[in-house]
Design a protein around this motif. Structure first.
Motif, mmCIF file in Angstrom:
data_model
loop_
_atom_site.group_PDB
_atom_site.id
_atom_site.type_symbol
_atom_site.label_atom_id
_atom_site.label_comp_id
_atom_site.label_asym_id
_atom_site.label_seq_id
_atom_site.Cartn_x
_atom_site.Cartn_y
_atom_site.Cartn_z
ATOM 1 N N GLU A 1 18.382 31.020 8.485
ATOM 2 C CA GLU A 1 17.155 30.408 7.937
ATOM 3 C C GLU A 1 17.257 28.864 8.544
ATOM 4 O OE1 GLU A 1 16.866 30.798 3.656
ATOM 5 O OE2 GLU A 1 18.585 29.303 3.489
ATOM 6 N N ALA A 2 18.314 28.330 8.410
ATOM 7 C CA ALA A 2 18.529 26.918 8.607
ATOM 8 C C ALA A 2 18.008 26.612 10.287
ATOM 9 C CB ALA A 2 19.672 26.363 8.477
ATOM 10 N N SER A 3 18.233 27.575 11.024
ATOM 11 C CA SER A 3 18.145 27.190 12.500
ATOM 12 C C SER A 3 17.384 27.897 13.237
ATOM 13 C CB SER A 3 19.549 26.829 12.923
ATOM 14 O OG SER A 3 20.029 28.313 13.171
ATOM 15 N N LEU A 4 16.787 29.132 12.595
ATOM 16 C CA LEU A 4 16.088 29.981 13.356
ATOM 17 C C LEU A 4 14.957 29.608 13.942
ATOM 18 C CD1 LEU A 4 16.073 33.112 14.008
ATOM 19 C CD2 LEU A 4 14.768 33.394 12.040
ATOM 20 N N GLN A 5 13.946 28.857 13.445
ATOM 21 C CA GLN A 5 12.694 28.471 13.950
ATOM 22 C C GLN A 5 12.867 27.561 15.356
ATOM 23 O OE1 GLN A 5 10.790 27.395 10.205
ATOM 24 N NE2 GLN A 5 9.091 28.635 10.657
ATOM 25 N N GLN A 6 13.809 26.509 14.656
ATOM 26 C CA GLN A 6 13.900 25.484 16.062
ATOM 27 C C GLN A 6 14.681 26.199 17.205
ATOM 28 O OE1 GLN A 6 16.597 22.303 14.633
ATOM 29 N NE2 GLN A 6 16.726 21.544 16.835
ATOM 30 N N GLN A 7 15.435 26.963 16.883
ATOM 31 C CA GLN A 7 16.532 27.432 18.276
ATOM 32 C C GLN A 7 15.431 28.545 19.024
ATOM 33 O OE1 GLN A 7 18.393 25.018 18.156
ATOM 34 N NE2 GLN A 7 20.126 26.469 18.842
ATOM 35 N N VAL A 8 14.697 29.438 18.168
ATOM 36 C CA VAL A 8 13.824 30.226 19.047
ATOM 37 C C VAL A 8 12.853 29.515 19.530
ATOM 38 C CG1 VAL A 8 12.312 32.200 18.765
ATOM 39 C CG2 VAL A 8 14.401 32.305 17.352
ATOM 40 N N GLY A 9 12.271 28.434 18.935
ATOM 41 C CA GLY A 9 11.303 27.814 19.654
ATOM 42 C C GLY A 9 11.888 27.077 20.812
ATOM 43 N N LYS A 10 12.789 26.523 20.806
ATOM 44 C CA LYS A 10 13.520 26.041 22.180
ATOM 45 C C LYS A 10 13.861 26.935 23.287
ATOM 46 C CE LYS A 10 17.149 23.190 21.156
ATOM 47 N NZ LYS A 10 18.518 22.553 20.979
ATOM 48 N N GLU B 1 14.493 36.767 7.501
ATOM 49 C CA GLU B 1 13.296 37.919 8.025
ATOM 50 C C GLU B 1 11.979 37.157 7.871
ATOM 51 O OE1 GLU B 1 11.749 42.189 6.710
ATOM 52 O OE2 GLU B 1 13.549 41.719 5.651
ATOM 53 N N THR B 2 11.739 36.479 6.662
ATOM 54 C CA THR B 2 10.284 35.829 6.615
ATOM 55 C C THR B 2 10.253 34.841 7.799
ATOM 56 O OG1 THR B 2 10.528 35.928 4.159
ATOM 57 C CG2 THR B 2 8.894 34.402 4.909
ATOM 58 N N LEU B 3 10.963 34.094 8.035
ATOM 59 C CA LEU B 3 11.001 33.291 9.224
ATOM 60 C C LEU B 3 10.680 33.961 10.679
ATOM 61 C CD1 LEU B 3 13.493 30.395 8.125
ATOM 62 C CD2 LEU B 3 11.041 30.355 7.835
ATOM 63 N N GLY B 4 11.435 34.893 10.667
ATOM 64 C CA GLY B 4 11.487 35.533 11.993
ATOM 65 C C GLY B 4 10.090 36.529 12.051
ATOM 66 N N ASP C 1 22.753 29.665 18.677
ATOM 67 C CA ASP C 1 23.190 28.371 18.619
ATOM 68 C C ASP C 1 22.931 28.063 20.188
ATOM 69 O OD1 ASP C 1 25.336 29.523 19.973
ATOM 70 O OD2 ASP C 1 26.652 29.015 18.516
ATOM 71 N N LEU C 2 22.608 28.999 21.032
ATOM 72 C CA LEU C 2 22.555 28.463 22.458
ATOM 73 C C LEU C 2 23.671 27.711 22.779
ATOM 74 C CD1 LEU C 2 18.641 27.681 22.210
ATOM 75 C CD2 LEU C 2 19.638 29.759 22.403
ATOM 76 N N ALA C 3 24.853 28.218 22.666
ATOM 77 C CA ALA C 3 25.985 27.507 22.883
ATOM 78 C C ALA C 3 26.076 27.573 24.466
ATOM 79 C CB ALA C 3 27.179 28.172 22.263
ATOM 80 N N THR C 4 25.785 28.774 25.035
ATOM 81 C CA THR C 4 25.716 28.634 26.784
ATOM 82 C C THR C 4 24.500 27.999 27.292
ATOM 83 O OG1 THR C 4 26.763 30.899 26.653
ATOM 84 C CG2 THR C 4 25.972 30.273 28.673
#
Length: 240
Positions: free
Chosen positions: A13-22, A51-54, A96-99
């Motif tokens: 939940e902490a990073s889902l929106q930001q990372q998927v948006g990126k 789930e709610t954020l997704g 985390d888009l580490a790659t």
């Protein structure tokens, strides 16, 4: 070629929106035809607001889909996503888009323009660059991959890098011949079975940024699971 990018998630939940948006912004910039691709958020057992954020992201973007997986496990998340996919290319990366995202363009071109069957990222190639990795994780990664090469007699350099892409037409055969693990070892099974089937495999040196602060991996318990999984996979090979 059409493609699906699967992102396995568990309590993110902490990073889902930001990372998927990126990720969505990056892919949109390079592939403006939104009917060509999808991002699949494969939630395998979250108990927080993932789930709610997704589902909110699914409502916001026409080519983001939320997939609820019935149980925990990265392998299960990927198998569930890919078995439902109709895209020509399927693959995954970590949330985390580490790659570095530019490597996706290299992977896509390797499949579309050079007709590779499977492309995998490696952190252990001389041209790879790994940022922020602790000595403990570096040593454990190299030891694990040494065990793979010697026990399973494989040639790939990095079995666990969370960055793999393949022509979907090959997925049924990969599954049937042994890529069936519900956990992280599924990532290694894909490469192992692909070698057994003599598929055209492209090794892709990557820039990888380790997110040590968010890592939940306990190395010794995971190593024991991997050793058991290696024995089971080798047994499948001997029985086939």
């Amino acid at each position: 070629m059409t493609f699906d990018i699967t992102i396995p998630v568990l309590n993110e939940e902490a990073s889902l929106q930001q990372q998927v948006g990126k990720l969505h912004d990056f892919v949109s910039a390079h592939f403006p035809d939104t009917e060509q691709w999808q991002i699949i958020i494969a939630d395998n057992g979250s108990t927080d607001q993932t789930e709610t954020l997704g589902r909110a992201l699914e409502s916001t973007f026409t080519n983001v889909r939320f997939l609820k997986v019935p149980d925990r496990g990265v392998g299960l998340a990927l198998k569930t996503s890919w078995s439902q996919s109709r895209a020509e290319i399927v693959g995954y990366m970590d949330l985390d888009l580490a790659t570095g995202l530019d490597h996706f363009l290299e992977a896509y071109r390797a499949i579309v323009e050079k007709d590779y069957d499977l492309v995998y990222g490696t952190r252990l190639h001389p041209r790879s660059r790994v940022i922020g990795r602790t000595l403990k994780r570096e040593i454990s990664s190299r030891v694990f991959n040494w065990m793979l090469r010697n026990y399973l007699r494989v040639g790939f350099s990095d079995g666990m890098c969370g960055f793999k892409w393949l022509k979907r037409e090959h997925y049924p055969a990969l599954y049937e011949k042994g890529a069936q693990n519900n956990g992280w070892f599924f990532s290694t099974e894909l490469l192992t079975v692909a070698e057994w089937l003599n598929l055209r495999i492209k090794e892709l040196p990557v820039v990888w940024t380790d997110d040590v602060s968010s890592s939940r991996v306990e190395i010794w318990p995971l190593a024991k699971k991997y050793m058991q999984a290696m024995r089971e996979l080798k047994g499948k090979r001997l029985r086939s």
